[in-house]
Write an enzyme that holds these catalytic residues in place. Structure first.
Site, PDB file in Angstrom:
ATOM      1  N   LYS C  81       0.852  -1.223   0.090  1.00 53.50           N
ATOM      2  CA  LYS C  81      -0.311   0.204  -0.223  1.00 53.50           C
ATOM      3  C   LYS C  81       0.641   1.051  -0.383  1.00 53.50           C
ATOM      4  O   LYS C  81       2.001   1.498   1.014  1.00 53.50           O
ATOM      5  CB  LYS C  81      -0.909  -0.454   1.309  1.00 53.50           C
ATOM      6  CG  LYS C  81      -1.411   0.764   1.133  1.00 53.50           C
ATOM      7  CD  LYS C  81      -2.892   0.788   2.264  1.00 53.50           C
ATOM      8  CE  LYS C  81      -4.115   1.988   2.415  1.00 53.50           C
ATOM      9  NZ  LYS C  81      -5.627   1.508   3.388  1.00 53.50           N
ATOM     10  N   SER C 156      -9.872   1.987   2.825  1.00 51.46           N
ATOM     11  CA  SER C 156      -8.962   2.764   2.021  1.00 51.46           C
ATOM     12  C   SER C 156      -7.843   1.861   0.736  1.00 51.46           C
ATOM     13  O   SER C 156      -7.245   2.208   0.169  1.00 51.46           O
ATOM     14  CB  SER C 156      -8.304   4.190   2.875  1.00 51.46           C
ATOM     15  OG  SER C 156      -7.319   3.639   3.832  1.00 51.46           O
ATOM     16  N   SER C 180     -10.028  -0.008   6.923  1.00 53.07           N
ATOM     17  CA  SER C 180      -9.207  -0.178   5.804  1.00 53.07           C
ATOM     18  C   SER C 180      -8.603  -1.556   4.694  1.00 53.07           C
ATOM     19  O   SER C 180      -8.346  -1.061   3.858  1.00 53.07           O
ATOM     20  CB  SER C 180      -8.170   0.647   5.958  1.00 53.07           C
ATOM     21  OG  SER C 180      -8.755   1.717   5.654  1.00 53.07           O
TER      22      SER C 180
END
Ligand code: MG
Ligand code: ZN
Lengths: 99, 500, 500
Positions: C81, C156, C180
């Site tokens: 990420k 997210s 997330s």
């Protein structure tokens, strides 16, 4: 409880150093008002007898020994700078006083 | 502001009671910064003592320097404070380019030390107790250099250059409770307090306490209340006070300025002012458009500090004899009169003399050097005694060399001058400047013979038994050797030579 | 599509370590897959083919030399990420403000992955600074759900979850502040774990909400997540909130769970995490999962956590408050975007204009919300009260875990919605996190494991399992047992090419 005005949003934007547009002021005023209404609910159960929790884990006294560790070179420090001069970060003129 | 806008000091005291609040920031002399492993050292090329943490880079996290916490607790204990059983860091949020995260990690409503006091001795020996509100931990900011414009200062600059070497250096902020009831002595109390604090911190070896370098900084809050009013007036906060003398001057100036405004029916604006060293006045800073709202909240990246009582007691045991206790003991040990002690204290020489004695010197010699010659040198060089570059150990060495006859008093002063000029330690100065007493008899004899030959009438007088006439020859020899001869030995040689 | 991309991480590791396939060809197969499908999915913001292949070749060299692999996952590639720093590799957090920034340091998670011989394929897309539940708040365009390219992949960490579901990577790292990791896992039928807060270092994780953020493993199976968990977890002295305790034996727990026996395990169904606002298909899938857990021998009871209804409002005060401070550092002074530096604007103006330009609407909204909640006069009612709710939620968990070993609920109240559907309705968007937030507020461990497809829309549903802090192993035991009984869900997703 809330009812946040356009002026208040402008003040918040100033505190948060964001030059929001006139249009954003309107949008955010409405949205923040709505959100604040919803979250104000926390007040319902937050009695005086309840201690606040600031950290998710109950750790205390986490310290580092006072020993020098390698850091960044001047070049590495300045590599991402929008502007640099004489080994320093170059920034536009500063208006405010130091605190 | 012209002097006409200031009130005469005697009148100020007649009409108002001053209230002081002193905030002192002390940079700790730890090896590393407060929250990262970068070196905590003065100077260095810009941005070379930095890392992702103290540059506030995305993702970087702080970790507390344990030694800084110990220093904070020790300072608290030395100031007779209570030590918190549990406390936290908070974030003080405001934007400023010299602060990389745009918040200062500081302690807010949970300081590590609180409710203490410091006994302060004034010039006449009176002791005043100053109550301490709190001592808390925080971090220093970077330094900005303002480029362009006439003054090199912030106003009128075209742009600024930032160096974060000092960003994140550990600070202890020590805040007094309001100091009231001091009347005309308020400025003196302010100075005496900062002096006492400096001596204390120096004795504890937790900070360099150099006001000129910013490792000890004092902000002076001053307000006046009309006699009998019972309610504090509006205060101003004066910053940029860079010497002990300036502390006193700044407080006194603000008192006379406030009084003139109040007497004129005006009101004091709560603001930050800057002390101007050159003329001893203060100037208003730029006023802020909106009141600051620092939005303090507990620092989520750092866990609470809960010093165990055992730890606190261990730290208490490491606190050295405090300056005022030491003073009392020194007076007894050295058998000093009150006046002699006061001279030592007032010149700021006591710890320096004590350190010189610790380095092997006799106390009378050490006192004489610091209180007289070195004190004069500090005055003429416009610095504090403690800020002279000579160390107590070096003074002790000079005293030793005089004692052994290797230096005359006159030479010794030249050696000290050399050290003060930055030529190195006493032995290096002697070497470099060739200041040693000429103890080589053959060199002296040559000079003696020359002097005797130059003044045959004097030589005859000495031969004739007028021994005191030898003085003229001694003088000539000393002149010829540029003072580097031991006068007593020269006299001996002269008498030997003429066979008197 | 190459077969290698269909294998689990555990299978790939076995083949690579046995010398059946090379790490380089495995990595290349995934890079090829990315090249083929990421134009549609947009899981990646940056692909680092060279860096990944170099790391893979190093693993192959070790194996050729007969050296033991650096870790059980050595050679198995991973998607990271874009909120974790990678030295010299772009790290944007999905924000314009960090476009082009090359961090000078690795996050601890990144460093551990490198040390474990895990090739990092690239950086995955995300809602800007991890604020969002749909990955639509990325400044670089949304990521699409491989199950239906018109739908959101969760957020997210939608890039990480989509990369797994699209077979672009067998492993991914996410971060979970309010769900997330888990919500994207649920809506893509992959596995995502939020470890105990403090279990995985946050050093180098660009902070959204420091007291809630936690990085964790994502995979297509529970065992894969466990293998990755053990690579990244463990104490880090660079993170003061990192727990100095042994990492729970999650791989052993996953292997034990896979045997399919949950007898002796007590499971609590959280009464408050169901009912109104939950999609029928989600609730039916959840009921089926509970029935399956009973079949596996677990004892299932209903428990009440009455304060969970206040979790969402508390979260939407605490997280914005912390983010308003954490994001203050993006000020155009030291790194990142700077606009209007034309000599006419002051530093203050350049900061404001850059932040206006560099931040998207959701970030601005939350920064202002947090600024409000922390400001004087509102602190107690908002931020202060939210922290009290946090106490109550922690107590609810503690009481529940007195009765049961783990708690279960749906991971999200609804299946993945259409892109654009909720983007202008912040409150509706926030409701996605209603089930996942309590674990963040209390610091507990939690997992989402696929529980099949909703019967009304054929879209993925996740089962959330929650365990006490430091009992992450319980998640893996229960998750693996359920996964084995339930059978694969992701396999139902046809070839992406076929789905189009
Ligand atoms: Mg301060
Ligand atoms: Zn540093």
């Amino acid at each position: 409880m809330s009812n946040i005005s356009r002026d208040e949003v402008a003040h918040l934007a100033k505190l948060a150093r964001m030059a929001v547009t006139e249009e954003e002021l309107d949008t955010f005023a409405g949205q923040l008002d709505q959100i604040l209404d919803a979250v104000a609910k926390v007040g319902e159960v937050a009695g005086d007898d309840i201690p606040p929790t600031s950290h998710a884990v109950p750790l205390t006294n986490v310290f580092r020994t006072d020993e020098v560790r390698p850091g960044l070179s001047q070049d590495e420090a300045l590599a991402g700078a929008p502007a640099a001069e004489e080994g320093r970060f170059r920034v536009p003129r500063i208006l405010g006083e130091e605190q | 502001m012209t002097t006409a806008e200031l009130m005469d000091y005697a009148e100020v005291i007649e009409r108002y009671d001053p209230v002081l609040g002193l905030e002192v920031h002390v940079e700790l002399s730890t090896n590393t910064k407060m929250f990262c492993g970068c070196p905590n050292s003065f100077g260095g090329d810009p941005n070379t003592h930095v890392c992702p943490v103290c540059l506030g880079m995305p993702g970087a996290l702080p970790v507390v320097n344990g030694t800084a916490v110990e220093s904070a607790i020790r300072i608290g204990l030395a100031l007779n404070c209570d030590i918190a059983e549990w406390c936290r860091f908070a974030r003080k949020n405001y934007f400023y380019p010299d602060m990389p995260k745009n918040f200062q990690t500081s302690q807010y409503d949970e300081p590590i030390a609180f409710d203490g006091h410091l006994d302060v001795v004034l010039d006449d020996g009176e002791v005043v107790r100053v109550d301490i509100e709190r001592a808390h931990m925080e971090e220093d900011t970077g330094k900005s250099l303002h480029v362009g414009g006439a003054t090199g200062r912030i106003h009128g600059a075209e742009h600024s250059l930032l160096d974060y070497n000092r960003a994140g250096v550990p600070l202890i902020e020590i805040v007094t409770k309001p100091i009231t009831g001091m009347g005309e002595r308020a400025p003196e109390v302010a100075r005496a307090y900062v002096t006492a604090l400096r001596d204390l911190l120096r004795a504890m070896d937790v900070s360099d306490v150099r006001m000129d370098q910013g490792s000890l900084r004092c902000d002076a809050n001053v307000s006046l209340m009309a006699k009998g009013a019972g309610e504090f007036g509006t205060r101003t906060e004066t910053k940029n006070v860079n010497s002990l003398r300036s502390v006193e001057r700044a407080v006194r100036y603000e008192m006379t300025r406030h009084a003139a405004i109040l007497a004129d029916g005006g009101s004091i604006k709560q603001e930050t002012r800057h002390f101007q060293e050159a003329d001893g006045t203060t100037a208003a800073g730029r006023t802020k458009e909106t009141a600051e709202d620092y939005r303090y909240f507990p620092e989520p990246d750092l866990v609470p500090i809960a010093p165990t009582r055992e730890w606190v007691e261990q730290l208490r045991a490491t606190i050295p004899e405090l300056p005022w206790q030491r003073r009392k003991r020194i007076q007894e040990d050295w058998n000093l009169t009150d006046e002699e002690l006061r001279d030592l204290v007032n010149t700021g020489a006591i710890e320096l003399v004590a350190a010189t004695v610790d380095a092997g010197a006799d106390q009378a010699d050490a006192r004489s050097w610091w209180v007289q010659y070195l004190n004069q040198q500090a005055t003429s060089r416009e610095t504090e005694l403690a800020d002279l570059v000579i160390t107590p150990a070096q003074v002790a060495r000079v005293i030793e060399l005089v004692g052994s006859g290797e230096l005359t008093n006159k030479l010794a002063r030249q050696v000290v001058d050399g050290v003060l000029d930055g030529d190195g330690d006493p032995d290096q100065v002697i070497e470099k400047r060739g200041l040693k007493v000429v103890s080589d008899d053959s060199a002296l004899l040559a000079a003696v013979d020359e002097a005797l030959a130059a003044q045959p009438d004097v030589a005859d007088k000495i031969r004739g038994g007028k021994v005191q006439a030898a003085g003229a020859i001694v003088g000539a020899v000393m002149k010829a050797t540029k003072g580097q001869a031991d006068a007593a030995r020269v006299r001996e040689l002269i008498l030997e030579r003429v066979g008197a | 599509m190459s077969d290698l991309t269909r294998l689990t991480a555990a299978e790939l590791a076995d083949k690579i370590h046995a010398g059946e396939v090379s790490a380089a060809e495995t990595t290349q197969a995934h890079l090829d897959r990315i090249a083929a499908v990421d134009g549609d999915v947009h899981a990646f913001l940056h692909v680092d083919a060279e860096g990944a292949l170099e790391a893979a070749r190093a693993v192959d060299a070790d194996i050729a030399a007969g050296t033991a692999p650096a870790s059980p996952l050595a050679g198995v590639p991973l998607a990271l990420k874009d909120v974790l720093t990678t030295r010299g590799v772009p790290t944007t957090c999905g924000s314009r403000t960090l476009e082009g920034w090359l961090p000078p340091y690795d996050a601890t998670v990144t460093r551990r992955l490198r040390e474990a011989g895990v090739p990092i394929l690239g950086k995955t897309n995300m809602d800007e600074f991890a604020m969002g539940s749909s990955t639509e708040n990325s400044a670089y365009g949304p990521t699409r759900n491989p199950w239906d390219l018109d739908r959101i992949p969760g957020g997210s960490g939608g890039g990480s979850s989509a990369s797994l579901a699209a077979y672009e990577a067998p492993l991914a790292i996410g971060t979970d502040t309010g769900g997330s990791i888990r919500q994207p896992a649920a809506v893509t039928a992959t596995v995502g774990v939020k470890p105990t807060y403090g279990g995985v270092s946050r050093y180098g994780l660009v902070a959204f909400s420091s007291s809630l953020d936690q990085a964790g493993p994502c995979g297509r199976t529970v065992l894969d997540a466990a293998l990755l968990h053990e690579v990244i977890a463990g104490h880090d002295p660079m993170d003061a909130t990192s727990i100095d305790a042994p990492v729970p034996a999650v791989v052993d727990a996953a292997r034990e769970g896979a045997r399919g026996d949950l007898s002796g395990v007590k499971i609590g169904v959280v009464r408050e995490l169901s009912g109104e606002g939950y999609q029928g298909g989600v609730l039916r899938s959840f009921e089926a999962a509970v029935a399956q857990l009973k079949e596996l021998g677990a004892e299932v009871v209903e428990v009440s956590c009455p304060n969970f209804t206040y979790a969402l409002p508390a979260y939407y005060l605490i997280a914005p408050s912390e983010c308003s401070s954490n994001l203050a550092r993006f000020d155009a002074m030291r790194y990142g975007l700077r606009v209007a530096d034309d000599g006419n604007h002051s530093a203050e103006e350049v900061m404001s204009l850059t932040r206006e330009e560099g931040f998207g609407a959701e970030v601005k909204r939350r920064v202002m919300l947090g600024t409000y909640a922390l400001s004087s006069g509102y602190y107690d009612a908002y931020y202060g009260s939210a922290q009290k709710v946090r106490t109550l939620i922690t107590r609810d968990f503690a009481a529940a875990f007195e009765q049961v070993d783990v708690l279960v609920s749906p991971t999200t109240p609804v299946t993945p919605f259409k892109l654009g559907e909720k983007v202008d309705d912040p409150l509706a968007m926030y409701l996605n996190d209603i089930c996942s937030i309590p674990a963040n507020l209390a610091g507990n461990a939690a997992m989402s494991v696929p529980s099949g497809l909703s019967d009304e829309d054929g879209l993925p549903v996740g089962l959330q399992i929650m365990a006490p802090a430091l009992a992450d192993d319980r998640l893996y035991r229960v998750g693996a047992a359920y996964e084995t009984a339930r059978g694969p869900v992701l396999d139902k997703l046809g070839e992406l090419e076929a789905a189009k």
